[in-house]
Design a protein around this motif. Structure first.
Motif, PDB file in Angstrom:
ATOM      1  N   THR A  32      17.778   0.316  43.553  1.00 17.14           N
ATOM      2  CA  THR A  32      18.982  -0.519  44.288  1.00 17.14           C
ATOM      3  C   THR A  32      19.975   0.137  44.308  1.00 17.14           C
ATOM      4  OG1 THR A  32      19.557  -2.098  42.680  1.00 17.14           O
ATOM      5  CG2 THR A  32      17.659  -2.573  43.891  1.00 17.14           C
ATOM      6  N   PRO A  33      20.917  -0.160  45.251  1.00 17.41           N
ATOM      7  CA  PRO A  33      22.483   0.346  45.110  1.00 17.41           C
ATOM      8  C   PRO A  33      22.860   0.059  43.956  1.00 17.41           C
ATOM      9  CG  PRO A  33      22.118  -0.707  47.389  1.00 17.41           C
ATOM     10  CD  PRO A  33      20.794  -1.000  46.551  1.00 17.41           C
ATOM     11  N   GLU A  34      22.412  -1.017  43.135  1.00 14.93           N
ATOM     12  CA  GLU A  34      23.118  -1.313  41.833  1.00 14.93           C
ATOM     13  C   GLU A  34      22.469  -0.663  40.822  1.00 14.93           C
ATOM     14  OE1 GLU A  34      21.764  -4.034  43.867  1.00 14.93           O
ATOM     15  OE2 GLU A  34      23.638  -4.039  44.750  1.00 14.93           O
ATOM     16  N   SER A  65      15.450  -4.882  52.373  1.00 15.88           N
ATOM     17  CA  SER A  65      16.043  -4.102  51.142  1.00 15.88           C
ATOM     18  C   SER A  65      15.936  -2.838  50.536  1.00 15.88           C
ATOM     19  CB  SER A  65      15.839  -5.018  49.973  1.00 15.88           C
ATOM     20  OG  SER A  65      16.158  -6.190  50.397  1.00 15.88           O
ATOM     21  N   LYS A  66      14.521  -2.261  51.044  1.00 15.27           N
ATOM     22  CA  LYS A  66      13.957  -0.902  50.540  1.00 15.27           C
ATOM     23  C   LYS A  66      14.984   0.181  51.163  1.00 15.27           C
ATOM     24  CE  LYS A  66       9.983  -1.951  52.082  1.00 15.27           C
ATOM     25  NZ  LYS A  66      10.247  -3.079  53.075  1.00 15.27           N
ATOM     26  N   GLN A  71      18.759   4.351  51.311  1.00 18.56           N
ATOM     27  CA  GLN A  71      20.167   5.188  51.697  1.00 18.56           C
ATOM     28  C   GLN A  71      21.034   5.357  50.603  1.00 18.56           C
ATOM     29  OE1 GLN A  71      20.934   2.206  54.881  1.00 18.56           O
ATOM     30  NE2 GLN A  71      20.095   3.656  56.488  1.00 18.56           N
ATOM     31  N   ALA A  72      20.992   4.509  49.536  1.00 11.10           N
ATOM     32  CA  ALA A  72      21.802   4.617  48.463  1.00 11.10           C
ATOM     33  C   ALA A  72      21.186   5.897  47.503  1.00 11.10           C
ATOM     34  CB  ALA A  72      21.933   3.491  47.664  1.00 11.10           C
ATOM     35  N   HIS A  73      20.080   5.844  47.282  1.00 13.21           N
ATOM     36  CA  HIS A  73      19.362   6.651  46.363  1.00 13.21           C
ATOM     37  C   HIS A  73      17.878   7.185  47.152  1.00 13.21           C
ATOM     38  CE1 HIS A  73      21.559   5.155  43.070  1.00 13.21           C
ATOM     39  NE2 HIS A  73      21.242   3.855  43.367  1.00 13.21           N
TER      40      HIS A  73
END
Ligand code: FMN
Length: 195
Positions: A32-34, A65-66, A71-73
């Motif tokens: 996740t982005p976090e 959410s995926k 997009q973040a990782h």
């Protein structure tokens, strides 16, 4: 050392020998982005042949959410247990997203993938936002009774996983067998490991 990792052969063989529909369900883990792990089941669509190596194709919804995770990782790991052949494949690599904003050959590929879906599958992409609080039943009825759009809606995203490491564990004989395929730059190595 090989230039073509032949990880696809044992996976394609195991899929070919699996007759039950769940064999096409894999688990895709993202970050996740976090920075937390997230995992879910997806339907494997096909192998996509690509000049830089075969890719795994799955579909999802831009609102899920995926997609934020990727997009973040842009990395993921698939875990795939084929119980009829007793094979586990763990496939790690980078994920390329083909979205409505993508152009060129990839845009044509997204169009082809959309055409492969049945109306029920297409309706999911015009249904209320996945993960949002439960919408009224009418919103779902509307999505499932409307003729699906000819062209893919913006929500339809094709995910292509380009493997860089495959860990194949075969439990079908004794002793069990474990093979690791690793891609470094343009080359693949294949090693037999203890299970
Ligand atoms: C058997 C099975 C197959 C599924 N196939 C897909 C799929 O191909 N694409 C998809 O986006 N979600 C699929 N889902 C739903 C996902 O597991 C997940 O619930 C949903 O995509 C939301 O995930 P996210 O919030 O982590 O993005 C499937 C679920 C199950 C149980």
């Amino acid at each position: 050392m090989t230039t073509e990792g032949n990880w696809r052969s044992p996976l394609a063989r195991a899929l070919h020998q699996s007759n039950r529909a769940p064999a096409r369900h894999l688990q895709l883990a993202t970050v996740t982005p976090e920075g937390h792990p997230a995992n879910r089941t997806l339907l494997f669509r096909e192998f996509r042949e690509h000049p830089e190596g075969d890719q795994l194709c799955v579909h999802s919804d831009r609102r899920a959410s995926k997609i934020d995770d990727l997009q973040a990782h842009p990395y993921a790991e698939v875990c795939w247990w084929l119980d009829e052949t007793r094979d586990q494949f763990r496939i790690a690599g980078s994920v390329h997203l083909i979205t409505a904003a993508t152009t060129g050959d990839d845009a044509a590929y997204r169009q082809e993938q959309w055409k492969e879906l049945d109306d029920h599958e297409k309706a999911l992409y015009i249904s209320p936002d996945p993960g949002a609080p439960r919408a009224d039943e009418e919103a779902f009825d509307k999505a499932f009774s409307t003729t699906p759009p000819e062209d893919p809606p913006d929500t339809f995203v094709v995910l292509l996983l380009s493997p860089t490491r495959i860990d194949h564990l075969s439990l079908s004989g004794h002793p069990h067998r474990r093979t690791r395929y690793t891609r470094t730059d343009e080359r693949w190595t294949e090693e037999e490991l203890n299970p």
